[in-house]
Design a protein around this motif. Structure first.
Motif, PDB file in Angstrom:
ATOM      1  N   CYS B  34       2.438  85.601  85.279  1.00 27.30           N
ATOM      2  CA  CYS B  34       1.997  84.778  84.223  1.00 27.30           C
ATOM      3  C   CYS B  34       0.457  85.144  84.092  1.00 27.30           C
ATOM      4  O   CYS B  34      -0.512  84.364  83.416  1.00 27.30           O
ATOM      5  N   TYR B  35      -0.082  86.228  84.791  1.00 24.65           N
ATOM      6  CA  TYR B  35      -1.427  86.609  84.663  1.00 24.65           C
ATOM      7  C   TYR B  35      -1.704  87.367  83.459  1.00 24.65           C
ATOM      8  O   TYR B  35      -1.231  88.327  83.261  1.00 24.65           O
ATOM      9  N   ASP B  36      -2.966  87.310  82.821  1.00 26.18           N
ATOM     10  CA  ASP B  36      -3.226  88.105  81.920  1.00 26.18           C
ATOM     11  C   ASP B  36      -4.994  87.962  82.032  1.00 26.18           C
ATOM     12  O   ASP B  36      -5.530  86.664  81.820  1.00 26.18           O
ATOM     13  N   GLY B  54      -6.101  78.186 107.512  1.00 24.30           N
ATOM     14  CA  GLY B  54      -6.428  76.697 107.399  1.00 24.30           C
ATOM     15  C   GLY B  54      -5.928  75.910 106.282  1.00 24.30           C
ATOM     16  O   GLY B  54      -5.804  74.674 106.314  1.00 24.30           O
ATOM     17  N   ALA B  55      -5.041  76.489 105.566  1.00 22.53           N
ATOM     18  CA  ALA B  55      -4.351  75.917 104.374  1.00 22.53           C
ATOM     19  C   ALA B  55      -2.796  75.674 104.944  1.00 22.53           C
ATOM     20  O   ALA B  55      -2.428  76.675 105.528  1.00 22.53           O
ATOM     21  N   ARG B  56      -2.234  74.453 104.594  1.00 19.79           N
ATOM     22  CA  ARG B  56      -0.973  74.265 104.920  1.00 19.79           C
ATOM     23  C   ARG B  56      -0.135  75.041 104.487  1.00 19.79           C
ATOM     24  O   ARG B  56       0.910  75.698 104.973  1.00 19.79           O
ATOM     25  N   ASN B  57      -0.138  75.264 103.198  1.00 17.04           N
ATOM     26  CA  ASN B  57       0.648  76.148 102.182  1.00 17.04           C
ATOM     27  C   ASN B  57       0.265  77.407 101.745  1.00 17.04           C
ATOM     28  O   ASN B  57      -1.213  77.361 101.828  1.00 17.04           O
ATOM     29  N   PRO B  58       0.765  78.440 101.393  1.00 17.44           N
ATOM     30  CA  PRO B  58       0.143  79.563 100.697  1.00 17.44           C
ATOM     31  C   PRO B  58      -0.497  79.052  99.454  1.00 17.44           C
ATOM     32  O   PRO B  58      -0.134  77.947  98.867  1.00 17.44           O
ATOM     33  N   VAL B  59      -1.552  79.716  98.995  1.00 15.36           N
ATOM     34  CA  VAL B  59      -2.177  79.323  97.772  1.00 15.36           C
ATOM     35  C   VAL B  59      -2.105  80.445  96.565  1.00 15.36           C
ATOM     36  O   VAL B  59      -2.055  81.601  96.991  1.00 15.36           O
ATOM     37  N   ALA B  60      -2.093  80.057  95.676  1.00 22.73           N
ATOM     38  CA  ALA B  60      -2.088  80.962  94.353  1.00 22.73           C
ATOM     39  C   ALA B  60      -3.472  81.574  94.328  1.00 22.73           C
ATOM     40  O   ALA B  60      -4.303  80.928  94.112  1.00 22.73           O
ATOM     41  N   SER B  61      -3.509  82.799  94.422  1.00 26.81           N
ATOM     42  CA  SER B  61      -4.797  83.614  94.489  1.00 26.81           C
ATOM     43  C   SER B  61      -5.569  83.703  93.252  1.00 26.81           C
ATOM     44  O   SER B  61      -6.682  83.609  92.919  1.00 26.81           O
ATOM     45  N   CYS B  62      -4.739  83.447  92.138  1.00 25.21           N
ATOM     46  CA  CYS B  62      -5.344  83.535  90.582  1.00 25.21           C
ATOM     47  C   CYS B  62      -5.994  82.260  90.276  1.00 25.21           C
ATOM     48  O   CYS B  62      -7.047  82.597  89.543  1.00 25.21           O
ATOM     49  N   THR B  63      -5.700  81.389  90.813  1.00 18.68           N
ATOM     50  CA  THR B  63      -6.488  80.086  90.634  1.00 18.68           C
ATOM     51  C   THR B  63      -7.186  79.399  91.673  1.00 18.68           C
ATOM     52  O   THR B  63      -7.919  78.700  91.696  1.00 18.68           O
ATOM     53  N   THR B  64      -7.519  80.183  92.715  1.00 18.42           N
ATOM     54  CA  THR B  64      -8.267  79.651  93.983  1.00 18.42           C
ATOM     55  C   THR B  64      -9.427  80.550  94.096  1.00 18.42           C
ATOM     56  O   THR B  64      -9.636  81.831  94.438  1.00 18.42           O
ATOM     57  N   MET B  65     -10.659  79.868  94.098  1.00 21.33           N
ATOM     58  CA  MET B  65     -11.821  80.546  93.996  1.00 21.33           C
ATOM     59  C   MET B  65     -12.054  81.045  95.415  1.00 21.33           C
ATOM     60  O   MET B  65     -11.776  80.372  96.311  1.00 21.33           O
TER      61      MET B  65
END
Ligand SMILES: Cc1cc2nc3c(=O)[nH]c(=O)nc-3n(C[C@H](O)[C@H](O)[C@H](O)COP(=O)(O)O)c2cc1C
Ligand code: SF4
Ligand code: SF4
Ligand code: SF4
Ligand code: FES
Lengths: 554, 354
Positions: B34-36, B54-65
């Protein structure tokens, strides 16, 4: 009759105008015509394609003539057991709607803006929501303490019992920091599902730079099996309003919205009346009680979308955008309504605040059992003697609620399963030693959430109940993220036997794999929670699953 | 200096960079659909998820600063398993998308490539297909083959964020989502400018360049030649697609400094005149109302006479020249020289002003 221009002119100047403007057209014409959408698009400067897409997102906006007056019949899990399919067949042009929040007195039917209830073969009637019974454990309550009193919903009735006393004291003698301290010390946590500490949320908004700040009361109550917010708003609307005003005072917010689910039109009128009365009494609006604290409060009606209860989807909906949830962080406390600091709290959370401020943090903490602070309203429904709303001390054994308070199973039946958090917490098949608090329930792979518990006895087909539950999540998935959009669909197909491997092991592997990935990587709570349905089914009802898969082969 | 640790490597980053952007700098091959680059990160496909300590679930790298001290792993076994499941899911609703002709559009192979990488062949998670194609939309430029749509909304977002056109949007929700114009109509009746940007960002070929697709069945691979769009003064960079020495399409250059992957309808779809039979190959003059072939001398004569008689009758300002935006600098210079010196008027312009 109002012209298009009248309607646009009436709403274009208001905050969060899209939903009320669409409702104005919907009510006037009985559906949303192309011409109406063109007028709205032009009036609010929303691109037509966007507006069209957004309107199609909501379940209840009719787009064909006469659509608004066609009956919509609840086909939630409990109403289904009470004959909603038969009722639907009896009513001309009826279509199903997801759980409409009346599982304690089924079956709700919406016709235009009338909220009726009935059973197959009986006449539909407009009846008030059932009042909660007196506390069966004779325990002290927080939210329900005054609700059963006559006239409680009126300003006079509310005030005669000390209502608005907490707000008056805060505004006259207190300070915002003082209010936040009490709420923090009380241990009050969000009652809408996620359980975030309320005081901490308020502090974050109070400290966030920028404004105007906003208080949003989340009255979307879309979770199947939950009907507690409705009873609070119907019978104690001023408690909710006072809670919001206190939140505004504490955080420096100057405007507020009650985002009310579409399915509660009667509640909208109750809230509007209560707001008018409170404003006339100087308790809302400009310069509240003569101080320099001002707070304007608006009601906004949703249009049928469970996801709009998710706080960031709700904010997009209020703003007139496509109601996909937003990416977090940033959170609403800094980037909420119109990207400004915003408190989003559940109805029950807000209604708990006035008594907490009136009676103190220690009093509230003390209402819980053991180490647990406070109380929680449980909406109990299904195969149990006395369904209804019960305010329980947090930590109460589930067994006490089911058997002592609610009278146990129906004659000659045994309990087979309960749900938690409405449907979002999945099923529990073994629950003799469960207590109603998050630590206990999370250890069981579930959660208390908004406090809806549906009970199913030994007659019920667990695989079919799971299919219905997953079909609900598929119907309500917003479609933004892949795991939930495709996963809820694939799980529903597998539970229904419409697609998927014939081999039982392979079937279970597919169901488990989809669930694991959905729970781990979905973009919001809907997709994260939905697979609890299949996971709990496989965990607690393996025999039912095996029997179902075996039966498919023949 | 703030640093982030990615797969054991500690790197500095700039404020506002996402985990995905830093990972890409380190040439970690984090998959996305979904990335452009040019669009606001959206977070739909979830393929870019990474493990964040430290995060419970994996994070979306595209939206995580990226934030100071973060420890990230981009390809653990668990992460790769989620990606495999996601790919199997998305191929299950779109089995054809794994075999799409690259002439459909610039990004049309993204799904196909990832399907190969994750060995997703459509055999798992079989079920209903999503998306309904629009064969009724008979516009000659854009194919709307939504059977192949994976609801990444790149088309909708590029139309809004880059073209500023808001011609298309998302209808319905969940598995029923569908890319639509207002009232589910035809592109032609919408605000669409046929810029083709939605086509070029579509990762599955659900949107296709119909002009290029005409060459799908010609044998051989196509070649790409970097050039500049010949139409106007903006100077968009393009890749000209040729098969057997004939132009079969144009694709925008994502790294074109003037356009960053954007084109307009002319640059995108207006190239078929190059090999058109109707192109002029010799001078023509009108005789008895009909155009007939003539020599260059005769044609010059006629043109000069015509101009002269207009100037004699109406004065020098009766002449106005518009130089083609397609003309090279030197020709444009000659046109203004000719008009100013020859006729004595400043009435000269260029078609690229619009
Ligand atoms: C799919 C979904 C639906 C939700 N629906 C509701 C709802 O109807 N009412 C509500 O108060 N919270 C709902 N929530 C939780 C809200 O996002 C938010 O956490 C809550 O309103 C915050 O208020 P609280 O802290 O007072 O609970 C929902 C969350 C999700 C993920
Ligand atoms: S988890 Fe479901 S509801 Fe939430 S963003 Fe993803 S698709 Fe939408
Ligand atoms: S061609 Fe351009 S204007 Fe038309 S829908 Fe696609 S991006 Fe939008
Ligand atoms: S048409 Fe293409 S770009 Fe648009 S949502 Fe579908 S797959 Fe994505
Ligand atoms: S690239 Fe991050 S979710 Fe698609």
């Amino acid at each position: 009759m109002s012209t298009d221009q009248d309607l646009v002119a009436r709403w274009a100047v208001e905050p969060a105008p899209l939903l009320p403007l669409l409702h104005a057209f919907h009510n006037r014409d009985g559906y949303l015509s192309e011409a109406a959408l063109r007028a709205v698009s032009e009036g609010l400067r929303i691109p037509l394609a966007d507006l069209y897409g957004t309107v199609t997102f909501y379940h209840h906006f009719a787009r064909e003539e006469g659509g608004h007056s066609r009956p919509r019949v609840c086909d939630g899990p409990i109403c289904k057991l009470r004959g909603s399919d038969e009722l639907m067949a009896e009513l001309d042009g009826a279509t199903p709607m997801p759980c409409a929040g009346r599982c304690d007195d089924p079956i709700p039917v919406l016709v235009e803006n009338r909220y009726l209830a009935g059973r197959p073969g009986a006449k539909l009637r407009e009846t008030p929501a059932p009042m909660p019974d007196d506390n069966p454990g004779e325990l002290e309550e927080c939210c329900f303490a005054g609700i059963r009193e006559d006239g409680r919903a009126t300003l006079m009735g509310y005030c005669s019992d000390g209502g608005y006393g907490a707000l008056t004291r805060a505004v006259r003698e207190g300070s915002p920091a003082g209010v936040i301290e009490v709420v923090e010390a009380s241990g009050l946590a969000g009652r809408g599902g996620a359980g975030f500490p309320t005081g901490r949320k308020w502090r974050a908004v109070a400290e966030a730079p920028g404004g105007p700040k906003t208080i949003v009361c989340n009255a979307d109550e879309g979770e199947p099996g939950c009907f507690k917010d409705r009873v609070l708003m119907d019978y104690d609307p001023h408690a909710v309003i006072e809670g919001m005003a206190l939140a505004a005072f504490a955080t420096g917010a100057t405007r507020g919205f009650i985002y009310l689910r579409y399915e509660y039109p009667h509640t909208e009128r109750i809230l509007e009346d209560a707001i008018l009365d409170a404003r006339d009494a100087g308790l809302l609006g400009q310069r509240i009680l003569g101080s320099d604290f001002s707070f304007e409060l608006y009601v906004r009606r949703g249009a049928g979308a469970y996801i709009c209860g998710e706080e960031t989807s709700l904010l997009n909906s209020l703003e007139g955008k496509h109601p996909f949830p937003r990416n977090k962080p940033p959170y609403p406390v800094t980037h909420g309504f119109e990207d400004l600091p915003t408190v989003v709290n559940n109805v029950e959370t807000l209604a708990s605040v006035p008594p907490i401020l009136a009676k103190g943090a220690d009093w509230y903490r003390g209402l819980g059992l053991g180490d647990h602070a406070g109380t929680k309203i449980i909406s109990l429904s299904g195969d149990v003697q006395r369904p209804g709303n019960y305010e329980v001390p947090i930590g109460l054994p589930l067994d006490t609620l089911l058997n002592d308070w609610a009278g146990g199973p129906l004659e000659g039946r045994t309990f087979q399963a309960v749900t938690m958090a409405g449907l979002s917490g999945g099923f529990l098949g073994k629950f003799d030693d469960v207590t109603l608090d998050e630590p206990c329930l999370r250890a069981r792979g579930s959660f208390l959430g908004a406090g809806g518990i549906m009970v199913f006895d030994d007659r019920r087909d667990m695989v079919d109940l799971a299919r219905q539950a997953m079909a609900f999540f598929a119907h309500e998935s917003c479609g933004k993220c892949f795991p939930c959009r495709i996963g809820t669909q694939r799980l529903t197909e597998r539970l229904a036997g419409e697609a998927g491997p014939a081999d039982a092991d392979e079937w279970k592997r597919e169901v488990a794999d989809i669930g694991t990935t959905m729970a781990a990587v979905s973009a919001c709570g809907l997709g994260i929670a939905a697979p609890l349905i299949t996971q709990s089914l496989l965990r607690d009802f393996p025999d039912a699953v095996d029997a179902n898969l075996e039966a498919r082969k023949s | 200096m703030s640093t982030i640790t990615i797969d054991g490597q500690s790197v500095p980053f700039e404020d506002g960079e996402t985990i995905y952007e830093v990972s890409r700098r380190l040439e970690r091959d984090v998959p996305t659909l979904c990335y452009d680059d040019r669009l606001e990160a959206f977070g739909a496909c979830r393929l870019c998820v990474v493990e964040l300590e430290g995060a419970r679930n994996p994070v979306a790298s595209c939206t995580t600063m990226a934030a100071d001290g973060m420890v990230v792993r981009t390809a653990t076994e668990a992460i790769e398993r989620h990606r495999k499941t996601l790919m199997d899911l998305v191929v299950s609703e779109n089995p054809k998308g794994a075999r799409i002709d690259p002439l459909r559009g610039l990004a049309s192979q993204e799904l196909a490539h990832l399907a190969v990488r994750y060995e997703s062949d459509g055999s798992r998670f079989v079920g209903k297909q999503s998306g309904t194609s629009r064969p009724d939309d008979t516009n000659p430029m854009i194919l709307r083959d939504y059977d192949n749509c994976i609801s990444c909304y790149r088309c909708v977002r590029v139309c809004a964020e880059r073209e500023g056109d808001y011609a298309i949007s998302v209808a319905n929700r969940g598995f029923e989502t569908q890319i639509t114009t207002e009232f589910a109509g035809l592109l032609e009746d919408s605000d669409c400018t046929f810029c083709g940007q939605c086509v070029q960002t579509c990762p599955t070929g659900a949107l296709g360049d119909l002009r290029s697709m005409e060459a799908q069945d010609q044998p051989g691979e196509f070649e790409k030649t970097r050039s500049i769009c010949p139409y106007c003064g903006v100077g968009c960079s393009v890749d000209i697609l040729t098969k057997n020495e004939k132009i079969v399409g144009v694709q925008p250059a994502m790294d074109g400094p003037a356009n960053l992957g954007a084109l307009c309808v002319k640059g995108q779809f207006g190239w078929d005149w190059v090999d058109s039979d109707e192109r002029l190959t010799q001078p023509l003059v009108r005789k008895d109302g009909k155009l007939v072939p003539a020599s260059w001398e005769e044609a010059w004569e006629r043109a000069a006479k015509g101009f002269k008689s207009v100037v004699e009758k109406h004065g020098r300002h009766a002449v106005y020249a518009v130089a083609s935006g397609r003309a090279p600098h030197e020709s444009a210079y000659s046109v203004q020289k000719f008009v100013r010196y020859g006729f004595g008027t400043n009435y000269v312009d260029n078609c690229s002003r619009a």
